[in-house]
Design an enzyme around this catalytic site. Structure first.
Site, PDB file in Angstrom:
ATOM      1  N   MET A  36      17.059-114.852 -25.823  1.00  0.00           N
ATOM      2  CA  MET A  36      16.775-115.784 -26.764  1.00  0.00           C
ATOM      3  C   MET A  36      16.927-117.273 -26.233  1.00  0.00           C
ATOM      4  O   MET A  36      17.737-117.597 -25.956  1.00  0.00           O
ATOM      5  CB  MET A  36      17.597-115.809 -28.066  1.00  0.00           C
ATOM      6  N   ASP A  74      12.013-115.500 -25.865  1.00  0.00           N
ATOM      7  CA  ASP A  74      11.434-115.578 -27.421  1.00  0.00           C
ATOM      8  C   ASP A  74      12.337-116.941 -27.828  1.00  0.00           C
ATOM      9  O   ASP A  74      13.405-116.842 -28.178  1.00  0.00           O
ATOM     10  CB  ASP A  74      12.228-114.233 -28.018  1.00  0.00           C
ATOM     11  N   HIS A  89       5.064-108.321 -31.166  1.00  0.00           N
ATOM     12  CA  HIS A  89       6.409-108.727 -31.415  1.00  0.00           C
ATOM     13  C   HIS A  89       6.725-108.527 -32.786  1.00  0.00           C
ATOM     14  O   HIS A  89       6.141-109.133 -33.915  1.00  0.00           O
ATOM     15  CB  HIS A  89       6.791-109.874 -30.913  1.00  0.00           C
ATOM     16  N   ASP A 131       9.806-108.880 -35.747  1.00  0.00           N
ATOM     17  CA  ASP A 131      10.973-109.253 -35.811  1.00  0.00           C
ATOM     18  C   ASP A 131      11.781-108.962 -36.898  1.00  0.00           C
ATOM     19  O   ASP A 131      11.373-109.237 -38.229  1.00  0.00           O
ATOM     20  CB  ASP A 131      10.995-110.806 -35.947  1.00  0.00           C
ATOM     21  N   HIS A 146      11.928-106.123 -32.299  1.00  0.00           N
ATOM     22  CA  HIS A 146      13.195-107.132 -32.131  1.00  0.00           C
ATOM     23  C   HIS A 146      14.233-107.078 -33.243  1.00  0.00           C
ATOM     24  O   HIS A 146      13.875-107.473 -34.378  1.00  0.00           O
ATOM     25  CB  HIS A 146      12.973-108.520 -31.856  1.00  0.00           C
ATOM     26  N   SER A 165       4.366-112.745 -31.977  1.00  0.00           N
ATOM     27  CA  SER A 165       5.500-112.498 -32.897  1.00  0.00           C
ATOM     28  C   SER A 165       4.716-112.687 -34.359  1.00  0.00           C
ATOM     29  O   SER A 165       4.261-113.508 -34.859  1.00  0.00           O
ATOM     30  CB  SER A 165       6.568-113.338 -32.830  1.00  0.00           C
ATOM     31  N   MET A 168      17.203-108.164 -35.283  1.00  0.00           N
ATOM     32  CA  MET A 168      18.309-108.985 -35.662  1.00  0.00           C
ATOM     33  C   MET A 168      19.049-108.417 -36.619  1.00  0.00           C
ATOM     34  O   MET A 168      19.039-109.019 -37.905  1.00  0.00           O
ATOM     35  CB  MET A 168      17.502-110.180 -35.829  1.00  0.00           C
ATOM     36  N   MET A 195      15.148-108.777 -39.341  1.00  0.00           N
ATOM     37  CA  MET A 195      16.193-109.590 -39.682  1.00  0.00           C
ATOM     38  C   MET A 195      16.870-109.163 -40.973  1.00  0.00           C
ATOM     39  O   MET A 195      16.113-109.013 -42.128  1.00  0.00           O
ATOM     40  CB  MET A 195      15.708-110.912 -40.064  1.00  0.00           C
TER      41      MET A 195
HETATM   42  C1  DX5 Z   1      13.215-115.915 -33.756  1.00  0.00           C
HETATM   43  C2  DX5 Z   1      12.289-114.755 -33.751  1.00  0.00           C
HETATM   44  C3  DX5 Z   1      11.180-114.812 -32.813  1.00  0.00           C
HETATM   45  C4  DX5 Z   1      10.143-115.957 -33.542  1.00  0.00           C
HETATM   46  C5  DX5 Z   1       9.559-116.834 -32.512  1.00  0.00           C
HETATM   47  O1  DX5 Z   1      14.511-115.447 -34.267  1.00  0.00           O
HETATM   48  O2  DX5 Z   1      13.139-113.958 -32.891  1.00  0.00           O
HETATM   49  O3  DX5 Z   1      10.463-114.005 -32.409  1.00  0.00           O
HETATM   50  O4  DX5 Z   1       9.196-115.340 -34.148  1.00  0.00           O
HETATM   51  O5  DX5 Z   1       8.918-117.848 -33.097  1.00  0.00           O
HETATM   52  P1  DX5 Z   1       8.209-119.046 -32.237  1.00  0.00           P
HETATM   53  O6  DX5 Z   1       7.487-118.599 -31.265  1.00  0.00           O
HETATM   54  O7  DX5 Z   1       7.416-119.728 -33.498  1.00  0.00           O
HETATM   55  O8  DX5 Z   1       9.375-120.118 -31.965  1.00  0.00           O
HETATM   56 ZN    ZN Z   2      11.953-111.960 -31.785  1.00  0.00          ZN
END
Ligand code: DX5
Ligand code: ZN
Length: 215
Positions: free
Chosen positions: A136, A174, A30, A32, A63, A7, A65, A34
């Site tokens: 998750m 994840d 990956h 993310d 991903h 990620s 969010m 947000m």
């Molecule tokens: C959290 C994200 C993850 C995050 C995971 O909301 O969706 O993808 O980057 O990070 P680690 O592996 O550090 O928990």
């Molecule tokens: Zn993620």
């Protein structure tokens, strides 16, 4: 052998191209997104995804969010995502079905994610059409949180359904993934491991990724 998806939320953004290069033996990258609404935090979006697309051939595992993600599906597909996953909690059933069909019409893979408090059942209306389910294993929003062990049961339940129905859908986990928690997830039936801190916090990333891939 599980797939590994580093990620880039945990990468050093001042040298993102090199950071991506350092994890290129992984299976997916990956990404993310947000929006400060579906989750409290805000990360990055279209311009960064377009830039990442230009510097790598890796499979981009996006991903989302974000609240009401269906309105953004086409733009994320055009910006270069290969697998696009959004949250079941963030959309209506009708929009979810349409967004999955739209992703397929754009030649993309469709994923649906569930937060820790959402039961596996929430995936069932769509399971036959999905390429990936993202379970998750922390509350979405931040990297570096502790793995929630209760999620292993959810992974096992989804693995049973997928195998019984002979579906090809992948199960991705994840949040809080490291060698120890990854092992438990693979045993429960996960086949894609997202890891942020665990990979980007290591100096020999290629070797660490290989270790995770050989679990
Ligand atoms: C959290 C994200 C993850 C995050 C995971 O909301 O969706 O993808 O980057 O990070 P680690 O592996 O550090 O928990
Ligand atoms: Zn993620």
């Amino acid at each position: 052998m599980p797939k590994v998806a580093p990620s880039i939320l945990a990468a050093d953004f001042t040298r993102l191209k090199d950071e991506i290069e350092s994890v290129k033996n992984a299976d997916y990258l990956h990404f993310d997104v947000m929006d400060g609404m579906f989750v409290e935090n805000i990360s990055f979006g279209f311009p960064v995804l377009q830039a990442v697309r230009k510097v790598t051939d890796m499979t981009l595992d996006v991903h989302l969010m974000v609240q009401s993600p269906a309105r953004y599906i086409e733009r994320f597909a055009k910006a270069g995502g290969d697998i696009i996953t959004f949250h079941s909690e963030a959309e209506t059933e009708e929009n979810t079905k349409n967004a999955i069909a739209d992703l397929h019409s754009f030649g993309k893979k469709a994923g649906l994610s569930i937060k820790p408090n959402t039961p596996a059942d929430a995936i069932l209306p769509y399971i036959d059409t999905l390429d990936l389910i993202l379970v998750m294993t922390v509350e979405p929003g931040y990297g570096g949180q502790g793995f929630i062990s209760d999620m292993l049961e959810k992974v096992a339940c989804l693995r049973n359904i997928i195998d019984n129905r002979n579906l090809k859908c992948e199960i991705e986990v994840d949040g809080g993934i490291n060698l120890e928690t990854a092992k438990k997830c693979v045993k429960a039936g996960a086949n894609v491991l997202v890891a942020g801190e665990d990979i980007f916090g290591t100096t020999d990333r290629a070797a660490h990724i290989s270790k995770l891939q050989s679990l």
